[in-house]
Scaffold this active site. Structure first.
Site, PDB file in Angstrom:
ATOM      1  N   HIS A 174      -1.449  -0.403  -9.998  1.00 41.18           N
ATOM      2  CA  HIS A 174      -2.195  -1.241  -8.787  1.00 41.18           C
ATOM      3  C   HIS A 174      -2.660  -2.623  -9.677  1.00 41.18           C
ATOM      4  O   HIS A 174      -3.516  -3.094  -9.587  1.00 41.18           O
ATOM      5  CB  HIS A 174      -3.289  -0.731  -7.921  1.00 41.18           C
ATOM      6  CG  HIS A 174      -3.542  -1.331  -6.714  1.00 41.18           C
ATOM      7  ND1 HIS A 174      -3.912  -0.577  -5.643  1.00 41.18           N
ATOM      8  CD2 HIS A 174      -3.274  -2.714  -6.386  1.00 41.18           C
ATOM      9  CE1 HIS A 174      -4.047  -1.471  -4.706  1.00 41.18           C
ATOM     10  NE2 HIS A 174      -3.754  -2.742  -4.947  1.00 41.18           N
TER      11      HIS A 174
ATOM     12  N   GLU B 226      -4.207   7.158  -4.490  1.00 41.26           N
ATOM     13  CA  GLU B 226      -4.285   6.482  -5.451  1.00 41.26           C
ATOM     14  C   GLU B 226      -5.613   6.833  -6.483  1.00 41.26           C
ATOM     15  O   GLU B 226      -6.729   6.661  -5.893  1.00 41.26           O
ATOM     16  CB  GLU B 226      -4.243   4.998  -5.085  1.00 41.26           C
ATOM     17  CG  GLU B 226      -3.993   3.936  -6.310  1.00 41.26           C
ATOM     18  CD  GLU B 226      -3.788   2.548  -5.614  1.00 41.26           C
ATOM     19  OE1 GLU B 226      -2.669   2.491  -5.132  1.00 41.26           O
ATOM     20  OE2 GLU B 226      -4.536   1.881  -5.937  1.00 41.26           O
TER      21      GLU B 226
ATOM     22  N   ARG C 121       0.772  -1.163  -0.052  1.00 38.84           N
ATOM     23  CA  ARG C 121      -0.103  -0.104  -0.085  1.00 38.84           C
ATOM     24  C   ARG C 121       0.932   1.113   0.037  1.00 38.84           C
ATOM     25  O   ARG C 121       1.930   1.252   0.560  1.00 38.84           O
ATOM     26  CB  ARG C 121      -0.857   0.045   1.192  1.00 38.84           C
ATOM     27  CG  ARG C 121      -1.977  -0.972   1.082  1.00 38.84           C
ATOM     28  CD  ARG C 121      -3.011  -0.684   0.038  1.00 38.84           C
ATOM     29  NE  ARG C 121      -4.163  -1.508   0.143  1.00 38.84           N
ATOM     30  CZ  ARG C 121      -4.075  -2.631  -0.506  1.00 38.84           C
ATOM     31  NH1 ARG C 121      -3.099  -2.986  -1.425  1.00 38.84           N
ATOM     32  NH2 ARG C 121      -5.248  -3.460  -0.678  1.00 38.84           N
TER      33      ARG C 121
END
Length: 343
Positions: free
Chosen positions: A301, A282, A253
């Protein structure tokens, strides 16, 4: 075959009733045609697939549900939703962390919940391993050199023999990484405050401090969960202490890294490469240097399960459903205290 039957409290045989409840895209990714066919053999899918919106409009559709087949996009399991599903006996969540899903009301009802988080760990470990092997050859440093200078020369490499790979955290993904890395001639060191030196040794890993890990490793791969305690865990000083031509990989993360500090170091250390699959926020702001720094390899991601890879998690849910129907405890049933450490 026909759907399996289970004995209910009044001793008559009944087929368990099940319903899909998740986002439309995740439904098609996680539960592909083969998975849906097998599930239909095991339970009675008594209604069409539901989304959060359709259930909000018509909560009564959940009234018969004994098994909830879910994944990304599942609504929060609030008292209101659970009241609409009074017969619920099992939640199968064919994705990773359930942090955003579970509530006090859910835990109070004692309904078992199963997650495919270990299935989601597999593609993350594959992505990370690929980048570790490339990093040991300084691949991205060479790509940049050739692209920017057309300079046909070799930079220093650690190589795949007796080099050192550092792992931050030995959770589900970290442990798979250890297994995969043991098939190569590399030394594995790790930082995890919850793993003792003896436990690490049993895994074939040397446990070290976070500072030592960054100083010694030729490539660092981060697999720590995002907790209050891990926010900003990795600082600019850690990145700055890395060996020349080493690589930093983050597939966990974005919030576990002090991003601004990391970017400042990367500007000063063009020999380093950062493989960044997760950011905070993000996506990154449009003017973020993550997009433009030549020694940052930014991906959106993608390390975790995507598209067809998600069917592995659907298959895990089928195996768990079969166990449940046979009267066995699900292998991946989650306890409340496990949720806090899920990435």
């Amino acid at each position: 075959g026909s759907p399996a039957s289970v004995t209910v409290s009044n001793d008559r045989e009944a087929i368990m009733k099940a319903i899909y409840l998740l986002g439309a895209d995740p439904y098609s990714w996680i539960y592909g045609e083969p998975e849906r066919q097998r599930i239909a053999q095991l339970v009675d899918i008594y209604a069409p697939p539901q989304t959060p919106d359709s259930v909000a409009e018509n909560p009564a559709v959940l009234a018969e549900a004994e098994v909830l087949l879910s994944g990304w996009g599942c609504p929060r399991l609030t008292a209101e939703l659970l009241d609409a599903a009074p017969n619920l006996k099992l939640v199968l969540y064919g994705a990773g962390t359930i942090k955003s899903l579970v509530t006090d009301e859910f835990w109070a009802r004692g309904i078992p919940i199963v997650s495919a988080w270990h299935g989601n760990a597999v593609p993350v470990s594959e992505f990370s391993l690929a980048h570790i092997l490339l990093a040991l050859k300084s691949v991205w440093q060479h790509v940049h050199l050739l692209r920017s200078e057309k300079a046909w020369r070799r930079l220093p490499i650690a190589g795949g023999y007796e080099s050192t790979v550092g792992l931050v955290s030995l959770g589900a993904i970290g442990k798979i990484m250890v297994q995969r890395l043991h098939t190569f001639d590399v030394k594995v060191i790790a930082y995890d405050p919850f793993v003792t030196a003896e436990q690490g040794a049993a895994l074939g890993v040397e446990m070290v401090s976070l500072d030592e890990l960054f100083r010694r490793a030729d490539v660092v791969s981060v697999h720590t969960p995002w907790l209050k305690e891990t926010e900003g865990l990795i600082t600019g000083a850690h990145i700055a202490s890395m060996k020349p031509y080493s690589t930093f990989i983050n597939t966990s993360r974005g919030a576990v890294v002090c991003e601004t500090e990391m970017l400042d170091v990367l500007k000063d250390r063009p020999d380093l490469v950062a493989v960044i699959d997760v950011t905070y926020p993000e996506p990154p702001a449009p003017d973020s240097p993550l997009y433009t720094l030549p020694n940052v390899l930014l991906t959106p991601h993608i390390a975790g399960a995507i598209h067809n890879e998600c069917r592995r998690m659907g298959q895990m849910m089928i195996a768990e459903l079969e166990r449940f129907l046979a009267g066995h405890r699900p292998l991946e049933r989650l306890a409340r205290e496990q949720v806090a450490i899920m990435a």
